[in-house]
Write a protein that holds these residues in place. Structure first.
Motif, mmCIF file in Angstrom:
data_model
loop_
_atom_site.group_PDB
_atom_site.id
_atom_site.type_symbol
_atom_site.label_atom_id
_atom_site.label_comp_id
_atom_site.label_asym_id
_atom_site.label_seq_id
_atom_site.Cartn_x
_atom_site.Cartn_y
_atom_site.Cartn_z
ATOM 1 N N UNK A 119 69.653 -47.143 -6.358
ATOM 2 C CA UNK A 119 70.223 -46.716 -4.759
ATOM 3 C C UNK A 119 69.369 -47.332 -3.671
ATOM 4 N N UNK A 120 69.652 -47.374 -2.237
ATOM 5 C CA UNK A 120 69.115 -48.361 -1.142
ATOM 6 C C UNK A 120 67.902 -47.431 -1.240
ATOM 7 N N UNK A 121 66.894 -48.478 -0.920
ATOM 8 C CA UNK A 121 65.633 -47.982 -0.683
ATOM 9 C C UNK A 121 64.680 -47.899 0.444
ATOM 10 N N UNK A 122 64.176 -47.639 0.748
ATOM 11 C CA UNK A 122 63.238 -45.737 0.646
ATOM 12 C C UNK A 122 64.169 -45.285 0.574
ATOM 13 N N UNK A 123 65.046 -44.035 -0.353
ATOM 14 C CA UNK A 123 65.771 -43.739 -0.660
ATOM 15 C C UNK A 123 66.240 -42.278 0.425
ATOM 16 N N UNK A 124 67.372 -42.185 1.237
ATOM 17 C CA UNK A 124 67.924 -41.066 2.078
ATOM 18 C C UNK A 124 68.207 -40.492 1.567
ATOM 19 N N UNK A 125 68.199 -39.101 2.305
ATOM 20 C CA UNK A 125 68.775 -37.614 1.018
ATOM 21 C C UNK A 125 70.088 -37.790 1.108
ATOM 22 N N UNK A 241 57.009 -36.246 0.324
ATOM 23 C CA UNK A 241 56.541 -38.058 0.117
ATOM 24 C C UNK A 241 55.594 -38.672 0.826
ATOM 25 N N UNK A 242 54.725 -39.666 0.864
ATOM 26 C CA UNK A 242 54.184 -40.552 1.454
ATOM 27 C C UNK A 242 54.686 -41.693 2.323
ATOM 28 N N UNK A 243 56.058 -42.469 1.425
ATOM 29 C CA UNK A 243 56.926 -43.383 2.122
ATOM 30 C C UNK A 243 56.358 -44.369 1.679
ATOM 31 N N UNK A 244 55.603 -44.664 0.187
ATOM 32 C CA UNK A 244 54.583 -45.818 0.163
ATOM 33 C C UNK A 244 54.850 -45.558 -1.429
ATOM 34 N N UNK A 245 55.028 -46.746 -2.002
ATOM 35 C CA UNK A 245 54.663 -46.441 -2.992
ATOM 36 C C UNK A 245 53.618 -47.554 -4.073
ATOM 37 N N UNK A 246 54.061 -47.920 -5.292
ATOM 38 C CA UNK A 246 53.068 -49.033 -6.035
ATOM 39 C C UNK A 246 53.831 -49.347 -7.362
ATOM 40 N N UNK A 276 63.678 -47.804 -11.842
ATOM 41 C CA UNK A 276 63.079 -49.017 -11.526
ATOM 42 C C UNK A 276 62.149 -49.131 -10.405
ATOM 43 N N UNK A 277 62.970 -48.471 -9.215
ATOM 44 C CA UNK A 277 61.892 -48.141 -7.811
ATOM 45 C C UNK A 277 63.144 -46.578 -7.351
ATOM 46 N N UNK A 278 61.055 -45.987 -6.864
ATOM 47 C CA UNK A 278 61.973 -44.716 -6.719
ATOM 48 C C UNK A 278 61.144 -44.698 -5.011
ATOM 49 N N UNK A 279 61.443 -45.111 -4.107
ATOM 50 C CA UNK A 279 60.814 -44.035 -3.023
ATOM 51 C C UNK A 279 61.244 -43.858 -1.660
ATOM 52 N N UNK A 280 60.923 -42.196 -1.394
ATOM 53 C CA UNK A 280 61.686 -41.863 -0.465
ATOM 54 C C UNK A 280 61.647 -42.362 0.950
ATOM 55 N N UNK A 281 63.137 -41.929 1.497
ATOM 56 C CA UNK A 281 63.231 -41.529 3.060
ATOM 57 C C UNK A 281 62.388 -40.067 3.764
ATOM 58 N N UNK A 282 61.525 -40.626 4.641
ATOM 59 C CA UNK A 282 60.761 -39.102 5.135
ATOM 60 C C UNK A 282 60.368 -39.094 6.003
ATOM 61 N N UNK A 283 62.143 -39.549 6.972
ATOM 62 C CA UNK A 283 61.793 -39.267 8.518
ATOM 63 C C UNK A 283 62.330 -38.112 8.660
ATOM 64 N N UNK A 284 63.517 -37.762 8.120
ATOM 65 C CA UNK A 284 63.429 -36.193 8.293
ATOM 66 C C UNK A 284 62.317 -35.270 8.281
#
Length: 319
Positions: A119-125, A241-246, A276-284
């Protein structure tokens, strides 16, 4: 904004001895709220009748549903029945009992694994239910999705002020370091600790090391939970989340540095990687005025210092 949580409030924290629940208890207690809790031996949350009787008698102002059967890839692969059935039973039992008891506020804690594998990253709700799930934790993810839908159903049918939070990978004091059921970060801490202790020249880790993950200290999540209980009353789940991944390889290097391990790190590519990748959109979440405060290295160091003081003796078979 209107404060939706009475002060002080009587709050039942389901799963108060777990990683998340214990952090939420610490945070609520620091604010002067009264904590209601029952151990698993005192109340089996899979028992709907017993749960309904407890909440009917306790009459809390709010419920935080942090109780769940959780684990990493190994545990999910070995026990898919328990991961879907136990979690469904807990959720159905607690949420329906809370409504029957007239509980005004409820926070259901899910997981970022509810989102599609690709899914597109960062992941929106709004990515929820837009694609196939990661197969290695599908039973757990489906149970958590059912919990979101149950909360939304109570909101729509009964006007219940119930909400959902979806955290990323969590870690911190009280984490599970069991070699058979732990998540990646505590598993890495234990692997490197025992390798350093035993003088091993090499540590072999599962997968390719290329998947990217986001990690949040559980005390930051607890802050977010209180913020949500006080200020949020929406139908949509909220990412935390923190909005950053590694990469897992970068994470392994960081853990090895904290522990002081000097040997080689290799990856067994015959083992699964997961998403493969999972980082969250935490704008809300940040729009409510919350932001994470604990840096990853600092959090890992504190978690390691707390756990290593007990120095378990049994070696780990794999991550």
């Amino acid at each position: 904004m209107e404060d939706l949580l009475p002060s002080p409030a009587r709050v039942y924290v389901a799963g108060h001895r777990g990683l998340v629940g214990s952090a939420v208890v610490r945070r609520l207690a620091a604010d002067g709220h009264e904590i209601l809790a029952r151990s698993r031996s005192e109340l089996d949350l899979r028992d709907a009748t017993a749960t309904a009787a407890f909440l009917r008698d306790a009459r809390p102002d709010a419920v935080v549903l942090a109780a769940a059967k959780v684990g990493g890839i190994m545990a999910n692969s070995a026990c898919p029945v328990e991961f879907i059935e136990d979690n469904l039973r807990i959720q159905l039992s607690v949420i329906s009992a809370a409504h029957a008891a007239g509980v005004q506020r409820l926070l259901f804690l899910g997981s970022s694994c509810i989102y599609p594998r690709i899914t597109p990253q960062p992941i929106r709700e709004d990515a929820l239910l837009t694609g196939p799930l990661e197969p290695t934790n599908q039973p757990y993810a489906l149970a958590k999705i059912a919990g979101i839908v149950q909360v939304q159903a109570y909101r729509r049918q009964h006007g219940a002020s119930y909400i959902c939070a979806m955290p990323c990978n969590l870690y911190g004091p009280g984490d599970n370091f069991d070699p058979e059921s732990s998540h990646v970060l505590p598993a890495l801490i234990r692997r490197f600790h025992e390798a350093e202790r035993d003088g091993l020249d090499e540590v072999v880790l599962w997968g390719s090391g290329s998947p990217r993950r986001e990690f949040l200290h559980v005390d930051d999540l607890a802050d977010a939970c209180v913020t949500l209980l006080r200020l949020y009353d929406g139908d949509a789940p909220v990412n935390v989340g923190c909005g950053e991944d590694l990469t897992i390889r970068e994470l392994a290097d960081l853990v090895g540095e904290v522990v002081g391990y000097q040997g080689r790190v290799t990856f067994d590519t015959t083992k699964p990687d997961g998403t493969p990748r999972k980082v969250l959109d935490i704008s809300r979440m940040t729009a409510l005025g919350w932001e994470p405060r604990i840096a990853l290295r600092d959090g890992i160091a504190a978690t390691y210092a707390s756990w290593s003081s007990t120095e378990p003796s049994r070696s780990v078979a794999g991550v």
